[in-house]
Design an enzyme around this catalytic site. Structure first.
Site, PDB file in Angstrom:
ATOM      1  N   GLU B 168       0.833  -1.207   0.000  1.00 31.62           N
ATOM      2  CA  GLU B 168       0.000   0.000   0.000  1.00 31.62           C
ATOM      3  C   GLU B 168       0.859   1.245   0.000  1.00 31.62           C
ATOM      4  O   GLU B 168       2.028   1.218   0.365  1.00 31.62           O
ATOM      5  CB  GLU B 168      -0.948   0.041   1.197  1.00 31.62           C
ATOM      6  CG  GLU B 168      -0.350  -0.314   2.537  1.00 31.62           C
ATOM      7  CD  GLU B 168       0.790   0.547   3.004  1.00 31.62           C
ATOM      8  OE1 GLU B 168       0.658   1.787   2.908  1.00 31.62           O
ATOM      9  OE2 GLU B 168       1.824  -0.011   3.459  1.00 31.62           O
ATOM     10  N   GLU B 310       4.476  -0.260   1.702  1.00 29.34           N
ATOM     11  CA  GLU B 310       4.621  -0.589   0.270  1.00 29.34           C
ATOM     12  C   GLU B 310       4.484  -2.088   0.007  1.00 29.34           C
ATOM     13  O   GLU B 310       4.430  -2.516  -1.139  1.00 29.34           O
ATOM     14  CB  GLU B 310       5.992  -0.162  -0.295  1.00 29.34           C
ATOM     15  CG  GLU B 310       6.317   1.286  -0.211  1.00 29.34           C
ATOM     16  CD  GLU B 310       7.673   1.606  -0.851  1.00 29.34           C
ATOM     17  OE1 GLU B 310       8.287   0.718  -1.468  1.00 29.34           O
ATOM     18  OE2 GLU B 310       8.099   2.771  -0.732  1.00 29.34           O
TER      19      GLU B 310
END
Lengths: 340, 340
Positions: B168, B310
């Site tokens: 994310e 991430e």
């Protein structure tokens, strides 16, 4: 062994600060990348592409004192398993494309005749004597085994391997490992001794008593060769040499569990500073492993409850080491990515 | 979501006992291999060969309340970095041959025009409203975002990916994550709230107060969609759907840090039992991460002090997951190796 290259490490730390992430957000991966730069003397450090695992095998006379439920013949049988590729270390090494070699530095019983390029026959003697009743071997034996490890490391580096990984096999070898750790740290055997590959309470008590007595017999606790001869093992001596050989060649060495950590303690006596060049692959469940990690200030990469040896935990860490180097090589900087 | 396949798990546990190693010596690798068998319904579970990382990106109105020092535009700039392959998650994914896709589910500012097959444009709305002053979004928005995640998971599975990894990006997204964790666990915001990517004491106090007030406003703490709408985020909603989609398809899902763990808590409300199908990649330093891991009984594979997001920690764990499956597939049994 030379100290780590401080200038290169500064450059690596500075580069970490320019990459597209908050400072420090990659935690141990960042500190590892800086150490890799220091070990190899290059910033950014190249991503290790040809890791090699050396599994040193040796037997232990102390099994005659009843420190393990496993028969001594299992050492040779497991060497055969390594040669045919069926052991855990083989499986894990294949996953990451690492080569496995097996070094017979002191196996006592015949190794099944298997034609394999993996085998290095460098037997110094057919196992040690029983350290419960006297010296495990002579100083000359210990020195010869250390030199086997040194030359294996040099051979692998000459062949182009850029990451060395330590492995071992030897029924009974948690006993000399715990003895070396107790002798060098000054801790009682009860603190350093674990259940190895599954001993019961009675055997654990016997194993602890054997270790305390053997350590008490050692004369000069600061002489690594003397310690190896009195209470060590052939594969442990070879591992100490292997670690020193890798460090001297500027190649990172990933150490595994309690046996290779005992070897590292001895290596640090023989070549002070060598542990700076070493990466701790994982935290084994054996109590001696954490004692050495703490003493040398090494932060292991993995903590998966492993207690197998063979190099299994160190091999699992190869991907993390490669990742740390890749971050420093391949991530965009804030400037490159146009991020304010 | 179906429960794990108990019969297949028994077979896997039995096979572990036959492999050439002391029982239990591979620790968490053994339990993971058994879970992989249960998740995929096959023993031995095949070694995942085509992992895919989905990085869901969304923006957060709560940044207007001052919960982070980073400007909102960085979300879009980091999406561009993912598309050009320069971010940490790209570097780490390349090391293990994992594909990275980037899903714009709610980015607020324009994404730089970069032609990339990695981008999936599924924007539900241009970021959320400020959850400090009212609902982050409507129920319909939250449902739409969950469905984006579900369909992305299905697309990846249809394309042959056999291991899904959550990632994310969203400036400010540790705030809705901590809010969801506080709301679902009933813990005060002070326990669940960390410094994200670097906030100072003052901002941390403000962030904590914002979260406590927002959670107090929620009516039905057992309704996952309601929680997402009131205090969640678009990428968090999509991650919840993505996790459910992977689990429903019988594909293991590796979750990353606190944002994906918050999404997992919501997913568990929407589809009870889904967390059994999930592998915790690592333990992030954010306090909310450990709260969720403990609550769901998940033991993370890595603990490297990461706090980047991430998907970085989850991607680092891919090799461990592959290793666990390989052990069960490829190791010799005692019988095969002729060891007594």
């Amino acid at each position: 062994v030379l100290p780590l290259d401080a200038a290169v490490m500064s450059a690596a730390a500075e580069r970490q600060g320019e990459l597209t992430k908050p400072a420090g957000a990659l935690g141990q991966l960042e500190s590892l990348s800086v150490r890799l730069a220091g070990i190899t003397g290059v910033c950014p450090p190249s991503v290790p592409a040809r890791p090699a695992v050396a599994v040193f095998a040796g037997d232990h006379g102390v099994v005659r004192s009843g420190v393990t439920p496993w028969p001594q013949e299992v050492t040779a049988q497991m060497v055969a398993n390594f040669l045919t590729g069926g052991a855990a270390v083989n499986v894990l090494a294949r996953q990451v494309g690492a080569e496995v070699i097996v070094v017979d530095v002191g196996v006592a019983t015949p190794i099944p005749p298997i034609a394999s390029e993996r085998l290095r026959s460098r037997n110094v003697r057919l196992g040690t004597d029983d350290l419960a009743v006297g010296p495990a071997m002579s100083r000359a034996n210990a020195e010869a085994a250390v030199l086997v490890g040194l030359s294996i490391a040099q051979d692998l580096v000459d062949a182009g391997h850029d990451l060395l990984v330590t492995g071992e096999m030897g029924i009974g070898n948690t006993t000399p490992s715990a003895a070396l750790i107790a002798a060098i740290t000054g801790l009682p055997a009860a603190d350093c001794t674990g259940r190895g590959t599954g001993v019961n309470d009675e055997t654990l008590a016997l194993k602890t008593a054997v270790i305390d007595r053997a350590v008490a017999r050692c004369r000069d606790l600061s002489d690594g060769i003397d310690l190896l001869a009195e209470i060590g093992g052939l594969e442990i001596a070879a591992l100490a040499g292997f670690i020193i050989g890798g460090a001297a060649a500027g190649v990172p060495v990933i150490v595994d569990g309690v046996i290779t950590l005992a070897a590292l303690l001895v290596a640090e006596q023989l070549a002070p500073g060598v542990s700076e060049h070493v990466i701790a692959g994982h935290r084994s469940t054996e109590p001696g492993a954490s004692i050495v990690l703490d003493k040398l200030g090494l932060e292991p990469l993995l903590d998966l409850g492993l207690r197998l040896g063979e190099g299994s935990g160190a091999v699992l860490a190869i991907g993390i080491v490669q990742a740390a180097a890749a971050i420093l090589n391949d991530m965009a900087t804030f400037n490159e990515a146009g991020i304010a």
